[in-house]
Design a protein around this motif. Structure first.
Motif, short mmCIF file in Angstrom:
data_model
loop_
_atom_site.label_atom_id
_atom_site.label_comp_id
_atom_site.label_asym_id
_atom_site.label_seq_id
_atom_site.Cartn_x
_atom_site.Cartn_y
_atom_site.Cartn_z
N PRO A 127 30.29 3.10 -11.04
CA PRO A 127 30.14 2.02 -12.02
C PRO A 127 30.79 0.69 -11.61
N LEU A 128 31.96 0.75 -10.95
CA LEU A 128 32.60 -0.51 -10.52
C LEU A 128 31.72 -1.22 -9.51
N HIS A 129 31.14 -0.44 -8.62
CA HIS A 129 30.25 -0.98 -7.60
C HIS A 129 29.03 -1.64 -8.25
N ALA A 130 28.52 -0.98 -9.30
CA ALA A 130 27.36 -1.54 -10.00
C ALA A 130 27.74 -2.86 -10.67
N ARG A 131 28.94 -2.89 -11.27
CA ARG A 131 29.39 -4.13 -11.92
C ARG A 131 29.56 -5.25 -10.88
N GLU A 181 26.35 -6.86 -10.32
CA GLU A 181 25.97 -7.81 -11.39
C GLU A 181 26.68 -9.15 -11.19
N LEU A 182 27.97 -9.07 -10.85
CA LEU A 182 28.73 -10.31 -10.66
C LEU A 182 28.16 -11.10 -9.49
N MET A 210 39.10 -2.33 -12.65
CA MET A 210 38.11 -3.12 -13.41
C MET A 210 38.63 -4.54 -13.64
N GLU A 231 36.92 -8.02 -12.44
CA GLU A 231 36.49 -9.07 -13.39
C GLU A 231 37.23 -10.39 -13.14
N HIS A 254 37.45 -10.79 -8.66
CA HIS A 254 36.25 -10.48 -7.85
C HIS A 254 36.59 -9.72 -6.58
#
Ligand SMILES: Cc1ncc(COP(=O)(O)O)c(C=O)c1O
Length: 413
Positions: free
Chosen positions: A21-25, A28-29, A354, A358, A361
């Motif tokens: 999930p962190l990789h997916a976020r 998005e960034l 996380m 956020e 980066h």
């Protein structure tokens, strides 16, 4: 009409947070236009490393000859090159027939475990582990049993503790040396004790040596295969790290030690290799070039080398940080820093990772992704240059400050 359906149940226990999930976020960034410092993965080309020129030249020169399927175990020349490395290390009976070339070590981990594991079989896996090992054991119906390699022992296992975990269903012992994520490099005496245990209890040794040769300071890498006489030894390595060519997807597996009792397993491995026809053929020419050509990695890890400087930058930042601690990695391309769990019991590796992503980066992997019960560590790769590491560690410290300083002030009050 197609009805909604779930993924296979056996996937429920499987995780690969390095691309979770962190990789997916992070993706998005990036799509929003942010630059992400990707410290989460050992992908050399992301940080300006190039595959050695002689590997590229070998593929280009042989491309016209690489269009047919080859033997399921791999091109004879590539297997001969691997067998010669084994023989030069003193592995008795090293032979190209006992070598398999695969689409990365990843494929070979799965193939070899699939050829061996019966439902309920147990495999001793280091904790922390490289999570593909746990995933491959689980996907093939086995049960990973974790032997601790804790930071307080510099990431090394205790053979007595390991022995206590051996039961009637234990089939194999996985070693990752040099280790991902801790950077531990196993001393020869320790390897000898682990081999004795495996021989005494009839366990197959799987030794993942993909970081062989990437060692720092006075650390010396010892391949395990030359030490094994009375059990089966499966050694795995490849082009991805030492040769900085992970996109080529080429790895190898060499079998040694006591082969006779393992004949059916070896036939099974051959069958599985045949079912996937063969490994990527162009990349096998790069295997030949890598194993027969010049050493291009030692300069990266010796004094003043790129990886050595990045490692120094991390260790310097850790020693001046009020929060971080880290056993100096002796090898591989990662550091596994953490915070003192007694001083900062509220630290949570996932929450930290996380917020770091956020706010700054920067993408890291929470330590608990490596199948450890503690949540006070995270893994970063040493691949970026020292300047990037300096900046990243300063950002890491400022997020730690935000998360931990108020709690510390409260505790003092
Ligand atoms: C310990 C270990 N084994 C295996 C692999 C997978 O290697 P390959 O790229 O050859 O599939 C990795 C990749 O990071 C690794 O760290």
């Amino acid at each position: 009409m197609l009805q909604p359906f779930s993924a296979a149940r056996r996937l429920e226990q499987v995780r690969y947070d390095i691309r979770g999930p962190l990789h997916a976020r992070a993706g998005e960034l990036e799509a929003e236009g942010h630059h992400i410092t990707r410290l989460h993965i050992g992908n050399p080309a992301l940080f300006g490393f190039e595959a050695p020129a002689h590997l590229r030249a070998a593929i280009s020169a042989r491309l016209p000859e690489a269009e047919a399927y080859c033997h399921q175990q791999g091109l004879a020349v590539a297997r001969e090159a691997v067998a010669k490395v084994q023989a030069d290390r003193g592995v008795i009976g090293a032979h190209p027939d006992q070598v398999y070339i695969g689409n990365g070590v990843s494929e070979l981990i799965d193939l070899s475990l699939r050829a061996m594991i019966e439902p309920g079989d147990e495999v001793l896996v280091p904790a922390p582990d490289y999570p593909l090992w746990s995933a491959a054991v689980l996907l093939n119906g086995g049960r990973p049993v974790y032997y601790p390699c804790p930071p307080e022992r510099d990431g090394l296992p205790d053979p007595e503790q390991l022995e206590a975990l051996i039961g009637p269903r234990t089939r194999a012992l996985v070693l990752i040396n040099p280790n991902n994520p801790t950077g531990a490099v196993y001393p020869k005496e320790l390897l000898q004790r682990l081999v004795q245990l495996a021989e005494r209890f009839g366990l197959v040794i799987f030794s993942d040596e993909i970081y062989e040769g990437l060692t720092f300071d006075d650390a010396v890498f010892h391949p395990v295969a030359p030490l094994v006489r009375d059990t089966l030894c499966v050694t795995l390595s490849g082009l991805s790290k030492v040769h900085r060519a992970c996109g080529y997807r080429a790895g190898w597996l060499a079998i040694s030690g006591l082969l006779r009792p393992a004949r059916e397993f070896l036939n099974g491995l051959n069958l599985l290799a045949a079912l996937r026809l063969c490994s990527n053929v162009p990349a096998q020419w790069a295997v030949v070039a890598a194993l027969q050509g010049p050493d291009t990695h030692t300069e990266l890890v010796r004094e003043g080398g790129r990886l050595q400087q990045s490692r120094a930058a991390v260790l310097e930042a850790v020693s001046s940080s009020s929060y971080l601690q880290c056993a100096p990695p002796q090898g591989a391309i990662y550091a596994f820093p953490g915070v003192d769990p007694l001083r900062y019991p509220e630290f949570d590796d996932q929450r930290f990772a996380m917020q770091l992503l956020e706010d700054k980066h920067i993408l890291v992997v929470p330590g608990s992704s490596f199948n450890v019960p503690y949540r006070n560590h995270f893994r970063i790769t040493l691949l970026p240059d020292a300047q990037v590491m300096h900046r990243a560690l300063a950002d890491i410290d400022s997020v730690l400050q935000q998360q931990l300083a108020p709690a510390k002030a409260d505790a003092a009050a």
